[in-house]
Design an enzyme around this catalytic site. Structure first.
Site, mmCIF file in Angstrom:
data_model
loop_
_atom_site.group_PDB
_atom_site.id
_atom_site.type_symbol
_atom_site.label_atom_id
_atom_site.label_comp_id
_atom_site.label_asym_id
_atom_site.label_seq_id
_atom_site.Cartn_x
_atom_site.Cartn_y
_atom_site.Cartn_z
ATOM 1 C CB VAL A 1 -10.639 32.150 48.555
ATOM 2 C CG1 VAL A 1 -12.314 32.050 49.033
ATOM 3 C CG2 VAL A 1 -10.659 31.044 47.367
ATOM 4 C CE LYS B 1 -12.699 28.585 43.844
ATOM 5 N NZ LYS B 1 -12.826 27.282 42.909
ATOM 6 N N GLY C 1 -5.312 29.347 45.815
ATOM 7 C CA GLY C 1 -5.139 28.162 44.884
ATOM 8 C C GLY C 1 -4.357 28.518 43.502
ATOM 9 N N GLY C 2 -4.473 27.507 42.804
ATOM 10 C CA GLY C 2 -3.791 27.802 41.491
ATOM 11 C C GLY C 2 -4.290 28.777 40.574
ATOM 12 C CG PHE C 3 -8.429 29.611 41.511
ATOM 13 C CD1 PHE C 3 -8.897 30.821 42.200
ATOM 14 C CD2 PHE C 3 -8.308 28.453 42.166
ATOM 15 C CE1 PHE C 3 -9.540 30.752 43.753
ATOM 16 C CE2 PHE C 3 -9.011 28.412 43.578
ATOM 17 C CZ PHE C 3 -9.254 29.413 44.294
ATOM 18 N N GLY C 4 -5.874 31.775 41.905
ATOM 19 C CA GLY C 4 -5.687 32.900 42.752
ATOM 20 C C GLY C 4 -6.489 32.894 44.070
ATOM 21 N N GLY D 1 -8.019 31.918 51.637
ATOM 22 C CA GLY D 1 -7.135 30.975 51.329
ATOM 23 C C GLY D 1 -6.555 31.098 49.690
ATOM 24 C CG ASP E 1 -8.873 17.952 42.545
ATOM 25 O OD1 ASP E 1 -8.149 17.069 43.114
ATOM 26 O OD2 ASP E 1 -8.591 19.383 42.831
#
Length: 344
Positions: free
Chosen positions: A40, A54, A35-38, A33, A151
């Site tokens: 996985v 991650k 996300g905003g961080f990078g 997947g 969150d």
């Protein structure tokens, strides 16, 4: 991550070579997947263990802040209902967090999918509700740090091979000092549909903000429906409003997901609905704390009589635009965290 932060983590350091080998050099086939961080990735270590990696995006400034926050928060935590951080990798501009791999993915993947929801019978869903509650209680009260997650949502609940719930993604979490009970921010973060009214409107957050999110999750788990975007031909209420309407009309069991078949017992489902509604009260002081929730889920103590929940109905576009803080929320209608409005 600077050297001081690295030393503070007190975690095993994985070499970049080891992680590259484990993930097939970050093969697209191993990508789980993004996300905003990078991104996985799934990995398999040479010694045989499965991991989730991650990998921080090299261009995400906001991601770096969340990445470091997550590392500092979860490195000092250990509970069976929190995802376990195994170590980290810091090599040049490559930064990664290494987690235990969750073979059953996230709760939303099963719960909101017609083909997968039947895998979650009522005993499993009830077990998941209890697991999330115990994990939150640990964060709020029993850990060495007092942490507000900020969150909590279905996609941040991971499931292991035995369907044990594991709270994940601590990028937006906030550590509280022993004397702190609430805090205020002018930068609201979280996901629309799970954020408490006082947090969205005034930037006030506390453990009761997480309790609100937990209540939304409970009602989603019972119904198999998302709160955000819920529709019903008879009214315009969201899932919380729909559950409240059924409760007031003495028809609460109509909320039950058809995918549950006959696996559920009325007393347990009624208890879950009652607790879920109690947790989504409009005013924070009307919501129970997680200690009381865990006690009630265990069959102890009287269940409080819930009042009308916060966010009874879906907000119209006009209602959203009439409040400056709600304007921020427009950025998260598709389950993106609000902070994604600040270019990540």
């Amino acid at each position: 991550m600077n050297d001081d932060a690295n030393q503070d983590l007190e975690l095993p350091l994985f070499s970049l070579d080891k992680i590259a080998k484990a993930t097939g050099n970050f093969s697209i086939n191993n990508k789980l997947g993004q996300g905003g961080f990078g991104e996985v990735y799934k990995g398999v270590l040479e010694e045989g263990g499965e991991i989730a990696v991650k990998r921080l995006s090299k261009t995400s400034r906001q991601g770096l802040v969340e990445f470091q926050n997550e590392a500092m928060c979860i490195a000092k935590l250990q509970h069976r209902n929190l995802v376990k951080l195994l170590g980290y990798c810091a090599h040049g501009d490559e930064m990664m967090l290494i987690y235990e791999y969750m073979p059953n993915k996230s709760l939303d993947y099963l719960l909101f999918d017609e083909n997968n929801s039947s895998l979650l019978d009522w005993p499993r869903r009830n077990h998941i509700i209890n697991g999330i509650a115990r994990g939150l209680l640990y964060l709020h009260q029993d850990s060495v740090l007092r942490i507000i997650h900020r969150d909590l949502k279905a996609s941040n609940i991971l499931l292991d091979s035995n369907m044990n719930a594991k709270i994940s993604d601590f990028g937006l979490a906030r550590m509280f000092k022993e004397y702190e009970t609430e805090a205020n921010t002018n930068k609201v973060v979280g996901t629309l549909g799970y954020i408490s009214p006082e947090y969205a409107a005034n930037g006030n957050f506390s453990a009761k903000s997480d309790v609100f999110s937990f209540g939304v999750l409970v009602l989603e788990i019972v119904s198999g429906k998302k709160n955000r975007g819920f529709t019903h031909q008879g009214h315009h209420d969201n899932l919380l409003g729909h559950a409240w309407r059924l409760y007031k009309e003495a028809r609460p069991l109509e909320l039950v997901d058809a995918a549950l078949g006959d696996s559920w017992t009325a007393s347990e489902v009624l208890q879950a609905i009652h607790i879920g509604l109690s947790c989504v009260q409009h005013h924070a002081h009307d919501r129970p704390n997680m200690s009381s929730v865990v006690h009630m889920l265990g069959g102890g103590g009287a269940l409080p009589v819930p009042n009308q929940p916060g966010y009874y109905a879906e907000l119209t576009k006009h209602e959203v635009e009439s409040t400056s803080s709600m304007l921020l929320l427009l950025g998260s209608v598709n389950d993106f965290t609000i902070t994604q409005l600040d270019a990540r």
